[in-house]
Enzyme design. Structure first.
Site, short mmCIF file in Angstrom:
data_model
loop_
_atom_site.label_atom_id
_atom_site.label_comp_id
_atom_site.label_asym_id
_atom_site.label_seq_id
_atom_site.Cartn_x
_atom_site.Cartn_y
_atom_site.Cartn_z
N GLU A 23 -1.88 -8.97 4.11
CA GLU A 23 -1.86 -9.43 5.50
C GLU A 23 -3.25 -9.61 6.10
OE1 GLU A 23 -1.15 -6.53 4.35
OE2 GLU A 23 -1.57 -4.87 5.70
N HIS A 65 -3.79 -5.26 0.55
CA HIS A 65 -3.21 -5.69 1.84
C HIS A 65 -3.19 -7.21 1.95
CE1 HIS A 65 -2.80 -1.83 3.95
NE2 HIS A 65 -3.77 -1.45 3.14
N CYS A 118 0.83 -1.20 0.00
CA CYS A 118 0.00 0.00 0.00
C CYS A 118 0.88 1.26 0.00
CB CYS A 118 -0.95 -0.05 1.19
SG CYS A 118 -2.29 1.09 1.01
#
Ligand code: XMP
Length: 507
Positions: free
Chosen positions: A169, A167, A79
């Site tokens: 994660e 993202h 990001c």
């Protein structure tokens, strides 16, 4: 050598999550502020740049020396991290025409790229940014797109440097774990040797070396962190460790007795100190939550200090501090909502050296270490419980009578969760004693008694939480049992607030 991935933190809320995902790949990693990269650490095998609340073109935006990272290590920008590398190399980053939040589907994927190996077109990714890269520098190539975001992922030609605008994660990026694995294992070459067992072996060895024949004291709270720290230290230095467990009178029903018994069964050398009267008298008439916390924090330090001084030649104070407590926070606003650091002043006051054997671990890793050390499940899976205990669950002033009413109600709720197999599904639960009375009727009698609120939440880190959607039948049974069995309570409510905007505790 302990090979590691460095996660440079630019202030995103999901930075810790990146850390946890990397650890789940059995790879050690550290989260470091964006401007403190450990250039002289020979064990770094790769770098991840996190997201940020800033825009790359903000005056205050966090910057780092990218030319000292790119080409020196494999780098993955997530990001903001991706936008920063593009922007600094002459690309364009602009506010997105519509903010790019939430689910998106990868519509083009270059599977020849090592970062995207085994990631399919159609995979769901999670976007969360107000800016977007609108032009890449010439040496960058697009390797994945969604319908709305052409530059979902890029690679810098001739370098081991990648950027993704989504993202990986977060849980909702279904290909996120694969992508991180491709980076950490495939590209950085992690040998994936970080495990609870390897941590225990190396920590026990280094504790023995660090502590030699010195004596150590440790404050037990009944919680997972301090208990695991104690068992680990006990394995390393045995009887040179003395644990002190203080009852401040605000523990759950029978907690002091039961936990003390558990500790003894684990072979720990524990001194249990019942200091409840002292705390009751210091807390009498106090209603302000932060004052309650301060009184309990200070009282705990004083009692602990008195007890520790009875042991001869103590040199070390051990604490169950864990990694999220240590990560230097890049709080942008700096607002203190509640002061959670109960015993912050202890090391200074006692003038002892500090030993924190769990300071590298996330909570789930602490549990895994506890399990590996043979600790019983009921100690390892315990819900978090605030240091000041029931004091912050009794709204208004505290009396022994109120504590015992609350202990009884809380016991029915918690035991009920266990009996119905719901305990492990909630992050944390408890009962709050409200400072109101209400009218009821029992038999033919009018009653005018106290109300309690049940609180149960689901969460992964206590930073955000949702109220637990417990079955109505269960709530009905608990409500009935509390009103029938706990004298002084005639009304039970269920708290259906999420965090934010509420908090988990009421005070
Ligand atoms: P809140 O209420 O801020 O709570 O949503 C988040 C987590 O922190 C715990 N908590 C505390 N823990 N001392 C502690 O050790 C405190 O003063 C304290 N206040 C809240 C709370 O139980 C939840 O797990």
């Amino acid at each position: 050598m302990q090979e590691k991935i460095i996660i440079l933190d630019f202030g995103s809320q999901t930075t810790q999550l990146i850390g946890r995902r990397v650890r789940e790949l059995s790879t050690y990693c550290e989260i470091i502020p964006y401007n403190k990269f450990p250039y002289d650490d020979p064990d770094v095998i790769g770098v991840i740049l996190s997201g940020s609340p800033f825009s790359v073109y903000d005056e205050k935006a966090f910057k780092t020396e990218l030319d000292r990272l790119r080409s020196h290590y494999p780098v993955l920008g997530i990001c903001y991290g991706a936008q920063l590398m593009a922007y600094e190399a002459g690309g364009a980053v602009e506010p997105a025409p519509s903010r790019e939040y939430g689910r998106a589907i990868l519509s083009k994927v270059d599977n020849n790229d090592p970062l995207l190996c085994d990631i399919e077109v159609g995979s769901q990714v999670w976007m969360s940014h107000g800016d977007t890269i609108t032009r890449l520098p010439d040496t960058f190539s697009i390797i994945a797109s969604t319908k709305e975001v052409a530059i979902a992922a890029y690679r810098i030609n001739g370098e081991k440097t990648w950027g993704v605008q989504f993202h990986p994660e977060v849980f909702h990026s279904t290909c996120g774990t694969q992508l991180l694995k491709n980076f950490v294992v495939g590209i950085c070459g992690s040998s994936q040797d970080w495990s609870a067992e390897s941590f225990i072996d190396s920590t026990v060895a280094s504790l023995r070396q660090q502590l030699g024949d010195d004596k150590v004291v440790l404050g037990l709270s009944g919680g997972v962190d301090s208990s695991v720290a104690a068992v680990l230290l006990n394995r390393a230095i045995g009887k040179n460790l003395t644990c002190i467990f203080v009852d401040h009178g605000m523990l759950r029903k029978d907690e002091f007795k039961n936990v003390l018994h558990d500790y003894e069964c684990l072979g720990l050398n524990v001194i249990g100190v019942d200091a409840s009267e002292r705390f009751f008298s210091e807390l009498a008439g106090v209603t302000d939550p932060e004052r309650k916390r301060k009184i309990i924090g200070k009282g705990f330090i004083d009692v602990f200090d008195e007890e520790a001084h009875k042991i001869k030649d103590v040199k070390w104070l051990a604490q169950g501090t864990i990694y999220p407590d240590c990560i230097e926070s890049l709080s942008i606003t700096g607002t203190v909502i509640k002061s959670h650091h109960n015993v912050g002043g202890l090391p200074e006051k006692m003038n002892l050296k500090l030993c924190e054997p769990l300071r590298l671990l996330f909570k789930d890793e602490v549990r895994a270490v506890g399990r590996s050390l043979g600790m019983p499940d009921h100690l390892i899976k315990r819900h978090p419980f605030p240091g000041p205990g029931l004091a912050v669950r009794i709204l208004g002033d505290i009396t022994p009578e109120k504590v015992s009413i609350l202990q009884e109600a809380d016991h029915i709720f918690i035991q009920g969760l266990r009996d119905w197999g719901l305990y492990d599904q909630v992050w944390q639960a408890g009962v709050i004693l409200l400072p109101v009375q209400s009218v009821g009727v029992m038999g033919d009698e009018r009653t005018y008694e106290r109300a309690v609120a049940l609180r149960a939440v689901t969460s992964t880190d206590a930073m955000t939480a949702d109220w637990a959607h417990l079955p109505y039948e269960f709530l009905a049974k608990v409500s009935n049992d509390i009103i029938n069995q706990v004298r002084g309570v005639n009304r039970v409510c269920y708290d259906i607030s999420s965090k934010p905007p509420s908090t988990i505790e009421w005070e």
